[in-house]
Design a protein around this motif. Structure first.
Motif, PDB file in Angstrom:
ATOM      1  N   THR A 161       0.723  -1.207   0.120  1.00 20.76           N
ATOM      2  CA  THR A 161       0.119  -0.148   0.224  1.00 20.76           C
ATOM      3  C   THR A 161       1.501   1.614  -0.167  1.00 20.76           C
ATOM      4  OG1 THR A 161      -2.015  -1.476   1.221  1.00 20.76           O
ATOM      5  CG2 THR A 161      -2.016   1.815   1.255  1.00 20.76           C
ATOM      6  N   LEU A 162       1.685   1.206   0.880  1.00 15.25           N
ATOM      7  CA  LEU A 162       2.658   2.348   0.924  1.00 15.25           C
ATOM      8  C   LEU A 162       4.295   2.513   0.225  1.00 15.25           C
ATOM      9  CD1 LEU A 162       0.901   2.411   3.642  1.00 15.25           C
ATOM     10  CD2 LEU A 162       2.333   4.476   3.910  1.00 15.25           C
ATOM     11  N   GLY A 163       4.864   1.345  -0.387  1.00 13.23           N
ATOM     12  CA  GLY A 163       5.814   1.383  -1.118  1.00 13.23           C
ATOM     13  C   GLY A 163       6.937   1.058   0.013  1.00 13.23           C
ATOM     14  N   VAL A 164       6.880   0.391   0.503  1.00 14.84           N
ATOM     15  CA  VAL A 164       8.071   0.554   1.463  1.00 14.84           C
ATOM     16  C   VAL A 164       8.017  -1.597   1.287  1.00 14.84           C
ATOM     17  CG1 VAL A 164       8.495   0.256   3.864  1.00 14.84           C
ATOM     18  CG2 VAL A 164       6.448   1.815   2.997  1.00 14.84           C
ATOM     19  N   SER A 165       9.358  -1.364   0.818  1.00 17.90           N
ATOM     20  CA  SER A 165      10.112  -2.992   1.290  1.00 17.90           C
ATOM     21  C   SER A 165       9.544  -3.626   2.227  1.00 17.90           C
ATOM     22  CB  SER A 165      11.878  -2.673   0.895  1.00 17.90           C
ATOM     23  OG  SER A 165      11.961  -4.109   1.661  1.00 17.90           O
ATOM     24  N   ILE A 166       8.823  -5.081   1.245  1.00 18.68           N
ATOM     25  CA  ILE A 166       8.700  -6.119   1.934  1.00 18.68           C
ATOM     26  C   ILE A 166       9.289  -6.886   2.652  1.00 18.68           C
ATOM     27  CG2 ILE A 166       7.370  -8.276   2.518  1.00 18.68           C
ATOM     28  CD1 ILE A 166       5.495  -6.708   0.073  1.00 18.68           C
ATOM     29  N   GLY A 167      10.518  -6.647   2.087  1.00 15.46           N
ATOM     30  CA  GLY A 167      11.985  -7.518   2.415  1.00 15.46           C
ATOM     31  C   GLY A 167      12.170  -6.689   4.137  1.00 15.46           C
ATOM     32  N   GLY A 168      11.984  -5.365   3.966  1.00 15.71           N
ATOM     33  CA  GLY A 168      12.649  -5.155   5.119  1.00 15.71           C
ATOM     34  C   GLY A 168      11.846  -4.362   6.303  1.00 15.71           C
ATOM     35  N   LEU A 169      10.828  -4.643   6.083  1.00 23.83           N
ATOM     36  CA  LEU A 169       9.787  -5.237   6.598  1.00 23.83           C
ATOM     37  C   LEU A 169       9.376  -6.222   7.945  1.00 23.83           C
ATOM     38  CD1 LEU A 169       6.526  -3.462   5.327  1.00 23.83           C
ATOM     39  CD2 LEU A 169       7.328  -2.268   7.040  1.00 23.83           C
ATOM     40  N   PHE A 170       9.290  -7.485   6.725  1.00 29.16           N
ATOM     41  CA  PHE A 170       9.534  -8.934   7.833  1.00 29.16           C
ATOM     42  C   PHE A 170      11.131  -8.786   8.668  1.00 29.16           C
ATOM     43  CE2 PHE A 170       7.818 -11.379   4.608  1.00 29.16           C
ATOM     44  CZ  PHE A 170       6.786 -10.986   4.629  1.00 29.16           C
ATOM     45  N   ALA A 171      12.535  -7.976   8.176  1.00 35.06           N
ATOM     46  CA  ALA A 171      13.782  -8.171   8.459  1.00 35.06           C
ATOM     47  C   ALA A 171      13.014  -7.245   9.430  1.00 35.06           C
ATOM     48  CB  ALA A 171      14.760  -7.232   7.867  1.00 35.06           C
ATOM     49  N   ALA A 172      12.609  -6.082   9.923  1.00 33.65           N
ATOM     50  CA  ALA A 172      12.433  -5.312  11.197  1.00 33.65           C
ATOM     51  C   ALA A 172      11.182  -5.558  12.110  1.00 33.65           C
ATOM     52  CB  ALA A 172      11.616  -3.959  10.998  1.00 33.65           C
ATOM     53  N   GLY A 173      10.350  -6.874  11.717  1.00 33.01           N
ATOM     54  CA  GLY A 173       9.595  -7.625  12.197  1.00 33.01           C
ATOM     55  C   GLY A 173      10.256  -8.307  13.585  1.00 33.01           C
ATOM     56  N   ILE A 174      11.391  -9.054  12.897  1.00 33.31           N
ATOM     57  CA  ILE A 174      12.410  -9.999  13.557  1.00 33.31           C
ATOM     58  C   ILE A 174      12.008  -9.904  15.404  1.00 33.31           C
ATOM     59  CG2 ILE A 174      13.995 -11.992  13.875  1.00 33.31           C
ATOM     60  CD1 ILE A 174      14.161 -11.448  11.216  1.00 33.31           C
ATOM     61  N   ILE A 175      12.655  -8.747  15.551  1.00 32.08           N
ATOM     62  CA  ILE A 175      13.270  -8.326  16.718  1.00 32.08           C
ATOM     63  C   ILE A 175      12.329  -8.241  18.170  1.00 32.08           C
ATOM     64  CG2 ILE A 175      14.583  -7.206  18.591  1.00 32.08           C
ATOM     65  CD1 ILE A 175      16.949  -6.761  16.604  1.00 32.08           C
ATOM     66  N   PRO A 176      11.399  -7.552  17.667  1.00 27.45           N
ATOM     67  CA  PRO A 176      10.231  -7.047  17.672  1.00 27.45           C
ATOM     68  C   PRO A 176       9.149  -7.583  18.590  1.00 27.45           C
ATOM     69  CG  PRO A 176      10.573  -4.787  16.717  1.00 27.45           C
ATOM     70  CD  PRO A 176      11.554  -6.346  15.943  1.00 27.45           C
ATOM     71  N   GLY A 177       8.907  -8.440  17.152  1.00 26.36           N
ATOM     72  CA  GLY A 177       7.990 -10.066  17.603  1.00 26.36           C
ATOM     73  C   GLY A 177       9.130 -11.048  18.898  1.00 26.36           C
ATOM     74  N   LEU A 178      10.735 -11.228  18.702  1.00 28.40           N
ATOM     75  CA  LEU A 178      11.239 -11.474  19.857  1.00 28.40           C
ATOM     76  C   LEU A 178      10.574 -11.002  20.871  1.00 28.40           C
ATOM     77  CD1 LEU A 178      14.241 -12.679  18.003  1.00 28.40           C
ATOM     78  CD2 LEU A 178      11.952 -14.187  18.677  1.00 28.40           C
ATOM     79  N   LEU A 179      10.129 -10.339  20.878  1.00 32.74           N
ATOM     80  CA  LEU A 179      11.230  -9.198  22.148  1.00 32.74           C
ATOM     81  C   LEU A 179       9.057  -9.356  22.735  1.00 32.74           C
ATOM     82  CD1 LEU A 179      12.773  -6.001  22.199  1.00 32.74           C
ATOM     83  CD2 LEU A 179      13.323  -7.392  24.071  1.00 32.74           C
ATOM     84  N   ILE A 180       8.264  -9.472  21.761  1.00 27.81           N
ATOM     85  CA  ILE A 180       7.063  -9.658  22.552  1.00 27.81           C
ATOM     86  C   ILE A 180       6.568 -11.085  23.134  1.00 27.81           C
ATOM     87  CG2 ILE A 180       4.425  -9.656  22.218  1.00 27.81           C
ATOM     88  CD1 ILE A 180       4.956  -7.278  19.947  1.00 27.81           C
ATOM     89  N   GLY A 181       7.213 -11.773  22.240  1.00 27.62           N
ATOM     90  CA  GLY A 181       7.253 -13.331  23.038  1.00 27.62           C
ATOM     91  C   GLY A 181       7.762 -13.826  24.417  1.00 27.62           C
ATOM     92  N   LEU A 182       9.049 -12.496  24.856  1.00 27.71           N
ATOM     93  CA  LEU A 182       9.671 -13.251  25.968  1.00 27.71           C
ATOM     94  C   LEU A 182       9.140 -12.210  27.327  1.00 27.71           C
ATOM     95  CD1 LEU A 182      13.162 -12.578  24.332  1.00 27.71           C
ATOM     96  CD2 LEU A 182      11.998 -14.598  25.030  1.00 27.71           C
ATOM     97  N   MET A 183       8.400 -11.252  26.471  1.00 28.56           N
ATOM     98  CA  MET A 183       7.822 -10.542  27.444  1.00 28.56           C
ATOM     99  C   MET A 183       6.042 -11.073  27.679  1.00 28.56           C
ATOM    100  SD  MET A 183       9.282  -7.547  28.736  1.00 28.56           S
ATOM    101  CE  MET A 183       7.021  -6.788  29.667  1.00 28.56           C
ATOM    102  N   LEU A 184       6.032 -11.254  27.003  1.00 29.52           N
ATOM    103  CA  LEU A 184       4.856 -12.372  27.664  1.00 29.52           C
ATOM    104  C   LEU A 184       5.041 -13.264  28.043  1.00 29.52           C
ATOM    105  CD1 LEU A 184       2.611 -12.177  23.782  1.00 29.52           C
ATOM    106  CD2 LEU A 184       2.322 -11.280  26.124  1.00 29.52           C
ATOM    107  N   ILE A 185       6.204 -13.950  27.555  1.00 28.18           N
ATOM    108  CA  ILE A 185       6.150 -15.310  28.763  1.00 28.18           C
ATOM    109  C   ILE A 185       7.163 -15.094  30.091  1.00 28.18           C
ATOM    110  CG2 ILE A 185       8.477 -17.172  29.192  1.00 28.18           C
ATOM    111  CD1 ILE A 185       8.558 -17.380  26.249  1.00 28.18           C
ATOM    112  N   ALA A 186       7.270 -13.779  30.047  1.00 24.27           N
ATOM    113  CA  ALA A 186       7.506 -13.544  31.824  1.00 24.27           C
ATOM    114  C   ALA A 186       6.306 -13.136  32.474  1.00 24.27           C
ATOM    115  CB  ALA A 186       8.504 -11.622  31.551  1.00 24.27           C
TER     116      ALA A 186
END
Length: 428
Positions: A161-186
């Motif tokens: 929709t916004l013309g942003v690199s999908i590969g870049g978005l996928f790469a950007a989502g890795i650490i935030p996704g893992l952080l959310i998972g760790l916070m939920l486990i805690a």
């Protein structure tokens, strides 16, 4: 005029008109009575929006996820997760979260995660002594990771929709996704200790872990192929989605041998319905986007906000609050399509990187999947746990606060989001 457009849009939603029709009706009426452009512009904009190669990735990723569900990978991932975290206090709650993190790499859909994982683990948790509302809250909150850890349908939609690199978005989502998972486990661990929830496994066993890892290895290889291929530039997101479908079919037909014609047809049917809903919104949103661009709404809103303050951090705070509220009252897909083209220029104008703002926006909106009144994941867990929405809404609050903590972190510490994209050359 701008205020009239948004008030009209809000009115059509309040009277119960489906969101797809709201997006199409408002620009058509305004065009007919106030702007006098040719009516051909409406279907032209709809067709142009759907005539997009990156958008082809959406139905293909959805189909790949449904195929992986059909070959019953959920049980394999549960056993693998159990060997990893089942020995911790509140073991099944942690298993639920870890499975969702694995599942996110296979499916990319939060609601699919809720139903697939919840249908197995919520009854198992209740039987083992967990409160039903807690079991449902863990499932609903952890399934939201599916919209962040790649491959993510929300990221594909935002990028297309916004013309942003999908590969870049996928790469950007890795650490935030893992952080959310760790916070939920805690969070789950703290609650489990207080309520004395049981330990599911006696102790960690390396042999059991390696055995289950070997059994699940081929399934876990799929996100590695997809994400690795995209971020390394081997293929595009759409090509990766096609490879994911072929890989899922290959596993089901030749390795696990539990995919038949009947289940394949069912997967195609379900994927068609889900994709149709998303792409209908994409097409219907195009005339709305055309209208706000013709009226220069993004520039107007940018000037309005920056007239109060040009402090990047204050503006990010305003945007966060606004997106959290919108995430509670509108589906994430609709919010991305409507608000993305309006708010992204505001953030970029004050120096926020496009990938950074994309992650901030998506995380804001996925938190809304676990909160009323829309709360798609929340409502999907209700029949599985057989408790009221009110009880689950109270039980999910600690997990929502954990996700909000990660949201604040990624908002004000951009390197968390941009580190991996920079590593692969998406950020200069």
């Amino acid at each position: 005029m701008v205020a009239a457009i948004f008030l009209s849009f809000a009115f059509t939603i309040v009277i119960g008109l489906p969101i797809g029709f709201c997006l199409g009706v408002v620009p058509m009426v305004f065009n007919m009575f106030f702007m006098r452009y040719s009516l051909k512009v409406i279907p032209h904009e709809m067709f142009a929006a759907l005539d997009s190669f990156p958008l082809m990735a959406i139905p293909l990723f959805i189909l790949a996820g449904n195929l992986m569900n059909s070959v019953k990978l959920t049980h394999r991932l549960i056993r693998l997760s159990d060997t990893m975290v089942g020995h911790i206090r509140g073991g099944l709650a942690h298993v639920n979260i870890v499975v969702s993190m694995f599942f996110a790499g296979l499916n990319g859909s939060a609601v699919a995660d809720t139903v697939s994982v919840g249908s197995v683990l919520i009854p198992a948790m209740i039987e083992e002594g967990y409160d039903p509302d807690f079991s449902a809250a863990v499932t609903a909150s952890s399934s939201m990771i599916g919209a962040i850890i790649p491959p993510s349908v929300a990221m594909v939609l935002y990028g297309a929709t916004l013309g942003v690199s999908i590969g870049g978005l996928f790469a950007a989502g890795i650490i935030p996704g893992l952080l959310i998972g760790l916070m939920l486990i805690a969070t789950a661990y703290i609650i489990s200790v207080r309520r004395k929830y049981p330990v599911h496994s006696d102790r960690f066993s390396l042999r059991a872990f390696l055995t289950e890892l070997r059994k699940s290895f081929l399934a876990l290889l799929m996100p590695v192929i997809i994400i690795g291929g995209i971020v390394l530039g081997v293929f595009t997101a759409t090509e990766a989605a096609g490879i994911a479908v072929l890989y899922a079919m290959l596993l089901g037909l030749t390795v696990y041998r539990n995919l038949n014609i009947s289940s394949l047809i069912h997967c195609l049917f379900e994927s068609g319905i889900t994709s149709g809903v998303i792409l209908l919104l994409v097409g219907a949103c195009a005339p709305f986007a055309w209208l706000i661009n013709v009226l220069d709404v993004p520039r107007t809103i940018t000037e309005l906000i920056t007239s109060f303050t040009q402090n990047k951090y204050v503006i990010l705070l305003y945007l966060n609050i606004f997106l959290l509220v919108m995430g509670m009252i509108l589906d994430a897909t609709a919010n991305i399509l409507i608000l993305g083209p309006i708010l992204a220029p505001v953030a970029i104008a004050v120096g926020v990187h496009p990938l950074h703002f994309a992650l901030v926006m998506v995380v804001n909106l996925i938190i809304g999947l676990g909160t009323p009144p829309v709360g798609t994941c929340l409502f999907a867990s209700v029949p599985l746990a057989k408790v009221s929405v009110e009880r689950i809404s109270r039980a999910i609050l600690p997990f929502v606060f954990a996700e909000l903590a990660v949201l604040i972190l990624i908002t004000y510490v951009p390197p968390i989001v941009l580190f991996v994209p920079k590593l692969f050359g998406f950020v200069r």
